[in-house]
Design an enzyme around this catalytic site. Structure first.
Site, PDB file in Angstrom:
ATOM      1  N   GLU A  17       6.663  -9.555   2.995  1.00  0.00           N
ATOM      2  CA  GLU A  17       7.402  -8.648   3.873  1.00  0.00           C
ATOM      3  C   GLU A  17       8.201  -9.371   4.940  1.00  0.00           C
ATOM      4  OE1 GLU A  17       6.062  -4.768   6.537  1.00  0.00           O
ATOM      5  OE2 GLU A  17       4.753  -6.517   6.450  1.00  0.00           O
TER       6      GLU A  17
ATOM      7  N   TRP B  56      14.812   3.412   6.544  1.00  0.00           N
ATOM      8  CA  TRP B  56      15.806   2.342   6.442  1.00  0.00           C
ATOM      9  C   TRP B  56      15.423   1.308   5.396  1.00  0.00           C
ATOM     10  CZ3 TRP B  56      16.141  -2.317  10.107  1.00  0.00           C
ATOM     11  CH2 TRP B  56      14.876  -2.706  10.568  1.00  0.00           C
TER      12      TRP B  56
ATOM     13  N   ASP C 172       8.377  -1.853  14.503  1.00  0.00           N
ATOM     14  CA  ASP C 172       7.039  -1.703  15.057  1.00  0.00           C
ATOM     15  C   ASP C 172       6.182  -2.912  14.641  1.00  0.00           C
ATOM     16  OD1 ASP C 172       7.576  -0.562  12.519  1.00  0.00           O
ATOM     17  OD2 ASP C 172       5.710   0.545  12.533  1.00  0.00           O
TER      18      ASP C 172
ATOM     19  N   ARG D 149       0.804  -1.216   0.000  1.00  0.00           N
ATOM     20  CA  ARG D 149       0.000   0.000   0.000  1.00  0.00           C
ATOM     21  C   ARG D 149       0.841   1.271   0.000  1.00  0.00           C
ATOM     22  NH1 ARG D 149      -1.963   0.271   6.371  1.00  0.00           N
ATOM     23  NH2 ARG D 149       0.079  -0.083   7.300  1.00  0.00           N
TER      24      ARG D 149
ATOM     25  N   SER E  25      12.059  10.014  12.797  1.00  0.00           N
ATOM     26  CA  SER E  25      13.080   9.525  11.876  1.00  0.00           C
ATOM     27  C   SER E  25      13.026   8.002  11.815  1.00  0.00           C
ATOM     28  CB  SER E  25      14.464  10.020  12.311  1.00  0.00           C
ATOM     29  OG  SER E  25      15.440   9.684  11.350  1.00  0.00           O
ATOM     30  N   GLN E  26      14.101   7.385  11.342  1.00  0.00           N
ATOM     31  CA  GLN E  26      14.248   5.925  11.327  1.00  0.00           C
ATOM     32  C   GLN E  26      15.720   5.582  11.450  1.00  0.00           C
ATOM     33  OE1 GLN E  26      11.981   3.779   8.166  1.00  0.00           O
ATOM     34  NE2 GLN E  26      10.749   3.171   9.916  1.00  0.00           N
TER      35      GLN E  26
END
Length: 822
Positions: free
Chosen positions: A745, A380, A549, A373, A427-428
């Site tokens: 994923e 990252w 996450d 999506r 951020s990441q």
């Protein structure tokens, strides 16, 4: 000259080619599969194989610099696409050319041994489109009449054809596709997998008989590949199509690698221009009245971009594209105020000159999205994808993402979680320095002034990010001098599913006697103050900034954790910055943002300090893990995570520590399909009130594998990296073969049958497709290409036949076992 009859036959064949070519060739269309030969796989027409000369130059004709074709006295016309037409002259017409002509002197006849060698070297299968007189084809009537094989009743039944060189003719694509789904797709999900209960066999007409005769196509893999080919043909309006059997039975390792390099990356690539901006700006993740129309937010100091987007909105008013400037100072309060009207954040663009109109215009640098999506540029994810893009020679996309990150740091203050308005405070994991170095090397390095310029600009941006984001409060802990994921932000993250936080919010709705919707609105507007809830969302935003996450490793504590992954990345930043300042800034870097001047020794000193702090607060020799450190509780955690190997990737571990990690930590994390995200004991028990989290056991993730492989190789454990990569590639290949070409994923690395079946929050991106997968998933695509570099031919063959890791390892001989650290 051809006789009138022969000329008429040749014209008929040419017309037949022209009529059929449009049915089978995809090369004329702007489609994500490029063209038929690239997508469909290995070329099975022997005349398209490269010649392998074995004769002396004296044997070659004067007009031919390569070895003479054994197809003597033939005029072969090869056309692009999947259909090839061959015209054959008769022996008498060939003889009409004068043998004494200085430009057409025939080559000397081949001996039987030379003929056999050439046949073997070119893997020649007899041409199937020739006319037949009696039971011997014209091919046998040529100058090499000593090669006197009789043609069988049907060449589709020949020995070579049985090895996968047959060609099929699908006379009615729609009808065949409908029949295939009706017979084989028993669970009605538009995929054919090992779970479907159909007969797994279908009859297909042969090309040699123009569809009159048929053969059986069998097995889940070939049947699902047939479904994919027919789905593609249908999507481009094909009513008839020719298929090589090699397309349906291609080695899955080769097929998946090719699809990733030639097709998946193309589908995942985005580039903002006047025509694509509306689609890219739409946000399907947010269902709010203010999100119905696409919206672009432009930095206050980018007037050229503002004008560009205004022009885009005027060119297509039906898009209802809204364009707004951002203020100079972006505060958490301002970001929260945009939650009702979210939008895409502008990225880097370059100026293009149109020679036909004399006009200049802007166009965005290309970038890749993770998949599913997503339409925005992620943090990252982009680094991991860049490694795969570089491996596929698509360096322009990787370079474009470096340009975008430079732009984000300059205009938004950080590399964003993604370029949406609700990510402005977040951020990441930082990978810019290594990403820039990888692109720099690929585009010419020191020999390319543009590459040097890009590298210097990227490192200037990285230094700004290092100082202002990761080594400033609130992310920097003043006591330990280690960094945490600790973003600013207010309210409930708007990009989550509406019911994502219901279990957290329900007790507060009872406290205030309001509905969930009413409470969300009151809390976001600051009408209700709940410190406990503020603390929860502080850590929730930290989890999202970490990229992990979600996980029980971070739940309710993330903002207070100095994590091994973040601090390993910052150690790598410090080392990379030291090297680049020394070589490309004459060992003297003046920072215009804060007025300081530093040299390589300064940055190596910072790296040394961080390394000592990590060893002091995070290293646990007894377990062999680098653990996170809770800066608030002032104690080391005990959560056993695969991110411990990031210390090897960054090069901060000692050789002794690496040896201990391999002996103690690795066995706890190595599973059937590679490294698991964490150990089962660290995750703890699962229940209705404590559901599974996607970054925990039993799931494995591509970035953990990629960084572990590289880290282990850096410390002379390439054999172990090879073993782990075989496990990961086996799991991916097995799912690809058994489940209709799926690439997702994340995977359950403990499952041998259906590792893609993951029941955790957010589902599993990449699994929702009908008929054919067209994009895979970004960093998983990259992991397959990078892992394949560790595989020798033996391992690739084993993967192609889906031999599980343990039987494969057990079959190895003594010396071979050493290649896998066994």
């Amino acid at each position: 000259m051809l006789s009138p009859t022969a000329a008429a036959e040749q014209n008929d064949r040419a017309r037949t080619y022209r009529r059929h070519r449009r049915m089978s060739s995809l090369s004329e269309f702007n489609d994500p599969f490029s063209n038929a030969e690239i997508y469909y796989g290995p070329i099975t027409d022997p005349r398209k194989q490269p010649t392998r000369p074995f004769l002396s130059s004296s044997s070659q004709g004067p007009n031919n610099s390569s070895a003479p074709s054994i197809l003597a006295n033939k005029n072969t016309i090869s056309f692009p696409g999947s259909l090839t037409t061959t015209t054959t002259t008769t022996k008498s017409s060939a003889a009409s050319t004068s043998p004494t002509s200085p430009t057409t002197a025939p080559p000397p006849p081949l001996t039987s041994s030379q003929t056999a060698a050439l046949l073997s070297s070119r893997k020649l299968n007899r041409t199937r489109t020739m006319s037949v007189f009696g039971n011997v084809s014209d091919f046998k009537k040529g100058s090499i009449n000593e090669y006197n094989l009789k043609r069988r009743g049907s060449e589709d039944d020949s020995y070579l054809a049985a090895k996968g060189n047959r060609r099929f003719f699908i006379e009615d694509v729609d009808k065949t596709l409908e029949e295939l789904l009706a017979r084989e797709d028993t669970d009605k999900n538009y995929q054919i997998t090992i779970e479907d209960k159909g007969p797994k066999v279908i009859k297909i007409g042969t090309a040699n008989s123009n569809g009159y005769k048929s053969v059986n196509v069998r097995g889940t893999y070939m049947i699902s590949n047939l479904l994919q080919e027919l789905t593609i043909a249908k999507s481009f309006g094909r009513h008839q199509v020719f298929l090589d059997e090699a397309r349906l039975n291609e080695n899955p390792v080769n097929r998946l690698s090719r699809l990733i390099s030639n097709q998946f990356w193309n589908t995942l690539t985005r580039r903002v221009d006047l025509y694509s901006v509306g689609e890219i700006a739409m946000d399907t993740k947010i269902d709010a009245p203010g999100a119905k129309n696409p919206r672009i937010y432009v930095p206050y100091n980018c007037p050229d971009q503002y004008e560009f987007y205004i022009q885009a909105s005027q060119m297509n008013p039906s898009l209802k594209l809204e364009v707004e400037y951002l203020p100079k100072d972006i505060t958490p309060e301002y970001v929260k105020s945009l939650n009702g009207t979210p939008g895409l954040l502008a990225l880097a663009m370059e100026e293009h000159f149109n020679p036909s109109t004399g006009e200049k215009s802007l166009i965005g640098f290309p970038y890749a999205v993770p998949g599913g999506r997503f339409n925005e540029l992620y943090g990252w994810d982009s680094y991991m994808m860049a490694l795969g893009l570089i491996e596929s020679n698509k360096v322009d996309v990787a370079k474009g993402m470096v340009e975008h990150f430079i732009f984000e740091i300059e205009h938004y203050g950080k590399i964003l979680n993604a370029n949406r308005s609700y990510y402005l405070c977040r951020s990441q994991p930082p990978f810019l320095t290594d990403m820039a170095l990888e692109v720099f090397k690929k585009i010419g390095g020191d020999n390319n002034p543009n590459a040097v310029d890009l590298l210097k600009r990227a490192f200037k941006a990285a230094i700004k990010e290092y100082k202002s984001v990761w080594c400033s409060e609130p992310r920097l802990d003043p006591i330990t001098k280690l960094s945490c994921y600790h973003p600013n932000g207010l309210g409930i993250p708007p990009e989550t599913e509406p019911d994502h936080f219901d279990t957290i919010l329900l007790p507060f709705t009872r406290k205030y006697n309001v509905s969930l919707e009413e409470f969300r609105e009151m809390y976001n507007d600051g009408k209700i103050h709940e410190p406990q809830l503020d603390e929860f969302f502080l850590h929730d935003r930290g989890v999202r900034e970490s990229g992990h996450d979600t996980t029980y490793r971070f739940e309710g504590v993330c903002a207070y954790l100095a994590t091994i992954d973040l601090n390993a990345l910052l150690y790598k930043y410090e080392c990379d910055i030291a090297d680049v300042i020394e070589k490309y800034f004459d060992n003297k870097f003046h920072d215009t943002n804060d007025g300081t001047t530093t040299n390589s020794e300064h940055w190596r000193h910072l790296a040394s300090i961080r390394q000592k702090k990590i060893n002091k607060y995070m290293w646990d020799e007894e377990s062999g893990f680098f653990f996170d450190y809770n800066v608030k509780a002032k104690q080391r955690t005990s959560y056993e995570s695969a991110t411990t190997f990031w210390a090897l990737w960054a090069g901060l571990a000692t050789t002794e520590q690496a040896e201990i990690m391999v002996k103690k930590a690795l066995p706890k994390l190595e599973m059937l399909g590679g490294l698991v995200a964490c150990t089962e004991s660290s995750r703890g028990p699962i229940s209705i009130n404590r559901p599974v989290r996607q970054w925990d056991y039993p799931f494995g993730w591509a970035p953990h594998q990629i960084l572990a492989w590289e880290g282990l190789s850096n410390y002379d454990y390439k054999d172990i990296a090879t073993r782990l990569s075989y496990r990961w590639l086996y799991m991916m290949t097995k799912a690809f073969v058994d489940y209709n070409g799926i690439v997702v994923e994340k995977y359950d690395v403990t499952r041998g049958v259906d590792p893609h079946r993951v029941e955790a929050e957010y589902g599993n991106q990449g699994a929702d497709f009908k008929g054919v997968a067209t994009e895979g998933f970004g960093w998983v695509n990259a992991s397959y290409l990078l892992g394949s570099k560790y595989m020798n031919n033996h391992a690739r063959k084993a993967l192609g036949t889906c031999i599980p890791p343990q039987p494969f390892f057990n079959s190895l001989k003594g010396e071979e076992k050493k290649l896998y650290g066994l």
